[in-house]
Design an enzyme around this catalytic site. Sequence first.
Site, PDB file in Angstrom:
ATOM      1  CB  SER A 135      -0.859  -0.026   1.265  1.00  0.00           C
ATOM      2  OG  SER A 135      -1.574   1.174   1.400  1.00  0.00           O
ATOM      3  CE  LYS A 161      -4.594   0.036   0.318  1.00  0.00           C
ATOM      4  NZ  LYS A 161      -5.184  -0.774   1.412  1.00  0.00           N
ATOM      5  CE  LYS A 163      -3.924   3.836   2.158  1.00  0.00           C
ATOM      6  NZ  LYS A 163      -5.145   3.256   2.749  1.00  0.00           N
ATOM      7  CG  ASP A 188      -7.720   2.249   0.702  1.00  0.00           C
ATOM      8  OD1 ASP A 188      -8.881   2.700   0.809  1.00  0.00           O
ATOM      9  OD2 ASP A 188      -7.103   1.729   1.657  1.00  0.00           O
ATOM     10  CD  GLU A 213      -8.644  -1.005   0.783  1.00  0.00           C
ATOM     11  OE1 GLU A 213      -7.696  -1.238  -0.011  1.00  0.00           O
ATOM     12  OE2 GLU A 213      -8.501  -1.031   2.014  1.00  0.00           O
ATOM     13  CG  ASP A 238     -10.269  -0.989   5.205  1.00  0.00           C
ATOM     14  OD1 ASP A 238     -10.568  -1.393   6.328  1.00  0.00           O
ATOM     15  OD2 ASP A 238      -9.170  -0.431   4.970  1.00  0.00           O
ATOM     16  CE  LYS A 262      -6.936  -2.093   6.990  1.00  0.00           C
ATOM     17  NZ  LYS A 262      -7.207  -0.650   6.860  1.00  0.00           N
ATOM     18  N   GLY A 290      -3.643  -3.964   6.339  1.00  0.00           N
ATOM     19  CA  GLY A 290      -2.604  -3.625   7.306  1.00  0.00           C
ATOM     20  C   GLY A 290      -2.899  -2.292   7.953  1.00  0.00           C
TER      21      GLY A 290
HETATM   22  O1  OSB Z   1      -7.019   1.810   4.625  1.00  0.00           O
HETATM   23  O2  OSB Z   1      -5.794   0.101   4.408  1.00  0.00           O
HETATM   24  C1  OSB Z   1      -5.982   1.221   4.901  1.00  0.00           C
HETATM   25  C2  OSB Z   1      -2.909   2.268   6.920  1.00  0.00           C
HETATM   26  C3  OSB Z   1      -3.498   2.947   7.964  1.00  0.00           C
HETATM   27  C4  OSB Z   1      -4.855   3.096   7.975  1.00  0.00           C
HETATM   28  C5  OSB Z   1      -5.643   2.556   6.954  1.00  0.00           C
HETATM   29  C6  OSB Z   1      -5.058   1.851   5.912  1.00  0.00           C
HETATM   30  C7  OSB Z   1      -3.667   1.738   5.886  1.00  0.00           C
HETATM   31  C8  OSB Z   1      -2.938   1.093   4.805  1.00  0.00           C
HETATM   32  C9  OSB Z   1      -1.555   0.622   5.137  1.00  0.00           C
HETATM   33  O3  OSB Z   1      -3.337   1.030   3.669  1.00  0.00           O
HETATM   34  C10 OSB Z   1      -1.355  -0.817   4.988  1.00  0.00           C
HETATM   35  C11 OSB Z   1      -0.031  -1.226   5.569  1.00  0.00           C
HETATM   36  O4  OSB Z   1       0.042  -1.527   6.786  1.00  0.00           O
HETATM   37  O5  OSB Z   1       0.930  -1.225   4.821  1.00  0.00           O
HETATM   38 MG    MG Z   2      -8.180   0.597   3.304  1.00  0.00          MG
END
Ligand code: OSB
Ligand code: MG
Length: 375
Positions: A135, A161, A163, A188, A213, A238, A262, A290
């Site tokens: 991510s 992925k 953001k 995402d 996402e 999510d 999660k 994560g």
């Molecule tokens: O939306 O998946 C998410 C990290 C913090 C809060 C929300 C998200 C995330 C990530 C990071 O996408 C995933 C990772 O731990 O690498």
């Molecule tokens: Mg997410």
Amino acid sequence: MKIESITLREIRMPLVHFFETSFGRTTERRILLVELACEGITAWGECVAGEGPFYSEESIETAWYVLREYLAPAIAGKSFESATECTARFPGVRGHRMAKAAIENALWEAEAMQKNVPLWRLLGGTQKQIACGVSIGIQDSVEQLLDKIAAELAAGYRRIKVKCKPGWDVKVFERIRQRWPDIVLSCDANSAYTIADLPHLKAFDHFKLLMIEQPLWFDDIYFHAQLQKQLNTALCLDESIRSSRDARAALALGACRIVNIKVGRVGGFSEAIGVHDACKTADVPVWCGGMLESGIGRSHNIALSTKENFRLPGDVSASKRYWKEDIIEPEVEVSSDGFIQVPNASGRGYRVKEKLVERLTVRKETIASAQVAVR
Ligand code: OSB
Ligand code: MG
């Protein structure tokens, strides 16, 4: 298993690189760890709540409060046959799932160690290696993002992925697809859009994304179902999925075609298994999300990801992407073809570096039996 004491700790760990989502930028993690003393066994749990209440209502402060005042006293001095009994011991406490998960997951770890089996086996896992994606947060420039993607692809990761948010979406996807027309790519939004953005979100269909996402509100299912009908690209939920009941509602309504699990968001391993099973029954693939975890939460994510319906690469990646030094050894490593080999040792399968944890600790409190907190 008798729980003799519960120790809460806050550790601070600076990230190797800042992580930015549509709700903000993180440079240093404040991580709440739970340590259970249990008949000679020390088991660990990680609370994945953020520094502030931005991903969900929970934060490290609300979790500390609920753990100290309610959850830890409810289990201190108590005996358990199995970690699955844990949630029934938290009567009356609504929500606060990340706080609950920290204790429940530590209890699963204790049970695995007591039974001398790997945690992943106790969870009913079957996969010996797990597929890894990454991510990648919002960067200061598109060039910086492209450099990061190039580095992660070279490291072998099997899904990228990115953001996104209004202003950091289609233009960015265009640049990525120009350079890499065929990589497995998803995005995402962490709830950065509303249903009024439908015409704009339709343009996401041009980029062959594996999924989009959580485009809409963090607590929404209904409008995601409306949106999914209008898009070709699969939606993945999510934030909206807090329980197996939510998953069943989302699938029945057609709100998504993929689910991110999660374990903290849903309140612990028992509920995560419930979500997994509900999706499996509906033939909807899941993957493990994560929350910028330290090695403790990361090793729990690896164990969970071995269950059979984890059919897409997760956001569970190597320790070194986040930390100069992780608090477990060996650190989590990813092979050049993008897999983590699941450890066969009993329990979490990675040793906690207790001295390092102690050095990183900025506050600590032990709850030894109901209502008695020792600073
Ligand atoms: O939306 O998946 C998410 C990290 C913090 C809060 C929300 C998200 C995330 C990530 C990071 O996408 C995933 C990772 O731990 O690498
Ligand atoms: Mg997410």
